[in-house]
Design a protein around this motif. Sequence first.
Motif, PDB file in Angstrom:
ATOM      1  N   ARG A 106      38.521  35.050  76.120  1.00  0.00           N
ATOM      2  CA  ARG A 106      37.429  35.074  77.099  1.00  0.00           C
ATOM      3  C   ARG A 106      37.898  35.417  78.515  1.00  0.00           C
ATOM      4  O   ARG A 106      37.396  36.336  79.135  1.00  0.00           O
ATOM      5  CB  ARG A 106      36.728  33.710  77.091  1.00  0.00           C
ATOM      6  N   PRO A 194      27.529  42.848  75.512  1.00  0.00           N
ATOM      7  CA  PRO A 194      27.585  42.069  76.758  1.00  0.00           C
ATOM      8  C   PRO A 194      27.377  40.568  76.553  1.00  0.00           C
ATOM      9  O   PRO A 194      27.011  39.874  77.484  1.00  0.00           O
ATOM     10  CB  PRO A 194      26.448  42.682  77.585  1.00  0.00           C
ATOM     11  N   TYR A 195      27.586  40.071  75.344  1.00  0.00           N
ATOM     12  CA  TYR A 195      27.515  38.624  75.128  1.00  0.00           C
ATOM     13  C   TYR A 195      28.855  38.034  75.536  1.00  0.00           C
ATOM     14  O   TYR A 195      29.897  38.595  75.227  1.00  0.00           O
ATOM     15  CB  TYR A 195      27.252  38.280  73.656  1.00  0.00           C
ATOM     16  N   ASP A 196      28.830  36.900  76.193  1.00  0.00           N
ATOM     17  CA  ASP A 196      30.089  36.297  76.625  1.00  0.00           C
ATOM     18  C   ASP A 196      30.665  35.441  75.512  1.00  0.00           C
ATOM     19  O   ASP A 196      30.276  34.287  75.338  1.00  0.00           O
ATOM     20  CB  ASP A 196      29.862  35.471  77.896  1.00  0.00           C
ATOM     21  N   GLN A 225      19.934  29.913  72.144  1.00  0.00           N
ATOM     22  CA  GLN A 225      19.436  31.279  72.243  1.00  0.00           C
ATOM     23  C   GLN A 225      20.570  32.296  72.084  1.00  0.00           C
ATOM     24  O   GLN A 225      20.429  33.312  71.415  1.00  0.00           O
ATOM     25  CB  GLN A 225      18.788  31.415  73.624  1.00  0.00           C
ATOM     26  N   ARG A 226      21.700  31.991  72.710  1.00  0.00           N
ATOM     27  CA  ARG A 226      22.848  32.895  72.637  1.00  0.00           C
ATOM     28  C   ARG A 226      23.382  32.976  71.211  1.00  0.00           C
ATOM     29  O   ARG A 226      23.749  34.044  70.735  1.00  0.00           O
ATOM     30  CB  ARG A 226      23.954  32.427  73.605  1.00  0.00           C
ATOM     31  N   ARG A 229      21.361  35.213  69.003  1.00  0.00           N
ATOM     32  CA  ARG A 229      21.636  36.641  69.223  1.00  0.00           C
ATOM     33  C   ARG A 229      22.918  37.077  68.520  1.00  0.00           C
ATOM     34  O   ARG A 229      22.988  38.156  67.958  1.00  0.00           O
ATOM     35  CB  ARG A 229      21.762  36.922  70.727  1.00  0.00           C
TER      36      ARG A 229
ATOM     37  N   GLU B 217      25.608  41.597  81.214  1.00  0.00           N
ATOM     38  CA  GLU B 217      24.233  41.918  80.837  1.00  0.00           C
ATOM     39  C   GLU B 217      23.296  41.823  82.039  1.00  0.00           C
ATOM     40  O   GLU B 217      22.382  42.615  82.198  1.00  0.00           O
ATOM     41  CB  GLU B 217      23.769  40.936  79.754  1.00  0.00           C
ATOM     42  N   GLU B 281      27.018  36.329  87.081  1.00  0.00           N
ATOM     43  CA  GLU B 281      26.882  37.456  86.177  1.00  0.00           C
ATOM     44  C   GLU B 281      27.306  37.056  84.788  1.00  0.00           C
ATOM     45  O   GLU B 281      28.111  36.147  84.603  1.00  0.00           O
ATOM     46  CB  GLU B 281      27.660  38.672  86.691  1.00  0.00           C
ATOM     47  N   GLY B 282      26.713  37.723  83.817  1.00  0.00           N
ATOM     48  CA  GLY B 282      27.059  37.421  82.441  1.00  0.00           C
ATOM     49  C   GLY B 282      25.866  37.583  81.529  1.00  0.00           C
ATOM     50  O   GLY B 282      24.950  38.352  81.822  1.00  0.00           O
ATOM     51  N   GLU B 283      25.898  36.820  80.460  1.00  0.00           N
ATOM     52  CA  GLU B 283      24.845  36.904  79.458  1.00  0.00           C
ATOM     53  C   GLU B 283      23.577  36.230  79.985  1.00  0.00           C
ATOM     54  O   GLU B 283      23.641  35.172  80.616  1.00  0.00           O
ATOM     55  CB  GLU B 283      25.351  36.203  78.190  1.00  0.00           C
ATOM     56  N   ARG B 284      22.438  36.847  79.702  1.00  0.00           N
ATOM     57  CA  ARG B 284      21.196  36.431  80.343  1.00  0.00           C
ATOM     58  C   ARG B 284      20.909  34.923  80.216  1.00  0.00           C
ATOM     59  O   ARG B 284      20.664  34.249  81.225  1.00  0.00           O
ATOM     60  CB  ARG B 284      20.030  37.257  79.801  1.00  0.00           C
TER      61      ARG B 284
END
Lengths: 351, 482
Positions: A106, A194-196, A225-226, A229, B217, B281-284
Motif C-alpha cells: 500500500r 483506483p481502489y486503495d 461499500q469498498r 466493489r 479516484e 485523495e483516494g477511493e471515493r
Amino acid sequence: MSADLIGELQATVASSARVRPRGATTKMRAPANNCATLDMRRLAGVVDYQPTEFVITAWAGTPVAEVQSLLAEHGQYLPFDPLLAERGATLGGTIAANACGPERYRYGGARDFIIGARFIDGNGNLIQGGGKVVKNAAGFDYPKLMVGSLGRLGALVELTFKVFPKPEAYATLRVDGASLDAALALLPKLTNCPYDLNAIDLVIGAASQVAILIRVGGLAAGLPQRMDRVRSLCGGGDIVTGDVEAQLWRDAREFAWVADGMPVVKVPLTPGRIPALDARVSSARRRYSVGGNVAWIATSALDELDATLRSLDLAGLVLLNAPGDPRIGRRVSNAFAERVARALDPQNKFG
Amino acid sequence: MNQAAFLSALQKIFPERRLLTAPAALAAYESDGLTAFRARPLVVVIPETQEEVIRAVKACHEFGAPFVARGSGTSLSGGALPVKEGVVLALNRLNRILKLDPQQRIAVVEPGVVNIEITKAAAPFGLLYAPDPSSQPVCTIGGNVAFNSGGAHCLKYGMTSNHVLGLKVVLPDGEVAELGGDSLESVDADYVGLFSGSEGLFGIALEITVRLLPKPETYRTLLAAYRSLEAAGDAVSSVIASGLLPGALEIMDNLSIQAAEAAVKPGYPLDAAALLIVELEGERAQVEAEWARLKAVIDASRPYLVKVARDDEERMKIWKGRKSAFSAVGRLSPDYIVQDGVVPRRRLGEALAEIEKLSAKWGIRVANVFHAGDGNLHPLIMFDGREPGALRRAEELAGEIIALCIRLGGSITGEHGVGMEKRQYMPRQFSATDMDAMWALRKAIDPLELANRGKVFPEGEAPSLHRVGAHPLEQAGVISRE
C-alpha cells in the motif's frame, strides 16, 4: 549507559579483523568462525516518539513488537509491515534483511519509511545519516543504503522511522480455486484500479490452485461499500473480517504456512515473470506477495533453486532456516557497490 | 589540463552544433534557479544518446575536467551551477520514455524527460508519477533523482527516491553500473536509495525506472482562511492528531496570498493572515468518510472562511495559486531567496514566530509558503539586488533561518538539496565524523572530484576545516555572484 555500550561496540569493531552484528537471530546468518559478534539486543528501547510528528526513534536491538505495541496505543503503525515480529525480530535485523510483509504494497517498504540511521562503520566510527524529520534532503542517504545490507556495511545502532495512522478497520476478500493464469489475469485489474488496496497475495495451494487474498483497510464507515466493489471486480469471493481476517495476514508475516525448519527464499520480481518461475518451482510451497512483486518459496532444495534463479536472471535471499551466505541466484558485481563498501568498510570487516 | 587537447577529444564525440564554446552560447548555462551564483563553463556539450554521455564522462576523466550534468536548470540550491572552466552536459535531449509498462506499473525513462511528461504518458492507463515539485512542468527527472526532489504530496507518498526502483548510472570515471531493478522489492543494499539525492556527486543517471501509481479516484480539496498563522498551524496539528492522512497540507501567509492572487488569480481571500490547503485523495467511499472527519476538525479550528473545490477546475485553480507562489513573489520584489528548511511539525508555530522576528530585526520582508504536513518551510526572502549590500543581508537572514531549523531539530533542506547554497551549513547539521565519512564516500566513488565538484561539501579539499562566510571559490575569484 547506551553511550558506554556504543563505545564498547565501536572498540570491538576497531580491534577485530572480522565482525558481525547479531539481533534476535530470527532469520539467517549463523555466527561465522573467527568473527567477533556484536550483540545488538543489548541496545534496545524506544529513544523518542512523538505521535503528532509521525516519527519514532529506537535502538536497533529493539524488538519490532515492542515498537508496534507502543505505536498501536496511539493508533499508528509501521506501514512496511515487518516480518517475524512475533518471533522476536529486532528493528535492526528487519532493516538489514529488508524484511517487509504483504502490506508494504500500500504505502511502500522499509526503504520508504526509514528516515534516519546511526551505525558503526568498518573504521569503528559512529555515523549519522538522515535525521528525525519526515522530509530531509541533506547529506547522503545512508538510511536507505542500509535497507537490505545484511549487516555487510556496518552495524545499525539507532533507527528512525516515519509512521502512519493505522487503518481503523480491515477486511479481506478471499477468492478460492482460481488457476494461476486466471489469478495473474486478474492481478493487473487490481493493481491498476483506483481502489486503495493494502495487500494482494496469491497463495498457491497443494494442487497448484490459487487463493487470491486482497486486503483493504481504512475507516470503518466506507469499508463495506469498498469490499463490494472489490468483490464485483473479482467476480465473486468471500469477505472475511475480524480475528479470522487478522490471522490470515499474521500467518503470512510469521510464515505459518511453512513447515518447521524449511528454508524460505525471497525472490523479488514483477508479475509478468511469475509464470516462468512458477513452472520451475511447482513442487515447492509458495506464495506471490506484494501484488506479484515478491515470490516466497519454501524449499530445502536450495542448490536447485539457485540454478533456477540464475537461469531466469533472478536474485534470491534465503530468509529463514539455512546457515551460510543467504544470497542465491543472480549476482552481478557492481562498481558502485564495491566503491561504497570500500569507503564504509575499507578492511572488509563486515563483508 | 590541456584545454585544446580536451576540446579536440570532445569534438570527436560531438558535432559542432552540439558543442558550445562561444561566450554568447555559454551565457545561458552560467547559472540555474539560484541566480545569485554564476560561473562560465569552458564548454557545454549536448548529448543525444547515453553512449555520448558515457564517452563525454570518460573524456572528462581522462583530462581531469570537472563536469556538471544539467537538465532544465531549475535547481534552487545552485546544484546545476557550472564549474568555471569545466564541462556542462546538457541532458535535455535524452528525453525518451524508453518503456511504459502499465501492467507492471513502471516506466523507464531517460534523465532529460520532463517530470510531468511521465504522468502525461501514464494517464491513458489511469496511472500517474506521484512526485510533483512545483517546477514539474519544466524540471527533468534526472535532476529530480540527483536532488531527491519533493513536492506537495510527500507526507503520504514520499520524495523522488521513494518512487525510483532502478537506475543505470555512469560513474565519474565512465564506468556504467546498474542499480536496483524493476520490482518494488529487492534483496541487496539499497544503492538506488543512496544514489538518489547525491546531488550529482556520484555520477549521472542514464536510465531511471520509476514506479507508477493508480490515479486517485477522487479528490476533496479545501481552503480554510485564518486570522493568524498560529491558528492555521494549530489546524494542521489537529488534522494530524485526528488520524487522517491527507495527500497534501499546505499553508500560505498573507504576502504569498497577495503574490499568488496578483499572478494567477486563484480566488484566494486577500485579507487572510494564513491560508490552509488540505487535500484528501483516494477511493471515493474512503474519502467521503474522511471528509466528514476533516470537516469537523476544520470547523473546530475556527477559520473565518472555508472554500471547497466543487470540481476539478476549481481544484486546479487552488493548486495553481500555490504552485505559482515562488515565481509570483517576483511581482512583490525584484529579487528573492527561497529557503527550504525543515522543522518538526509541532514546532512550526515557534519557527514562524521566530522568522517573523528575524524579518522585523533585519527589516526584510519574508513571505512564507510551506508544506505544513511535513514541516518543510519555504520562506521567500525579498530584496533588491541593485541596492548595495542587500543580497548579503538577505543571505545573513537566510543563514539565521537555517540555524533556527537546525536548533529546532530539523534539517537545512527538505527538498531543494544542499548544492552550492547551503554547503557551508552542512557541518552545523552533521558532525565532523559524519562529514569525513561522507567525504570518504565521495572520494571512493570519484577520487578526482570531477562530478559536480564544489557542491554539498563546504570546501573541496578538507571538509573538516569548514568556515562560514563567502564561498572559498568565491574568495579565490573562481566563481562570482551578482
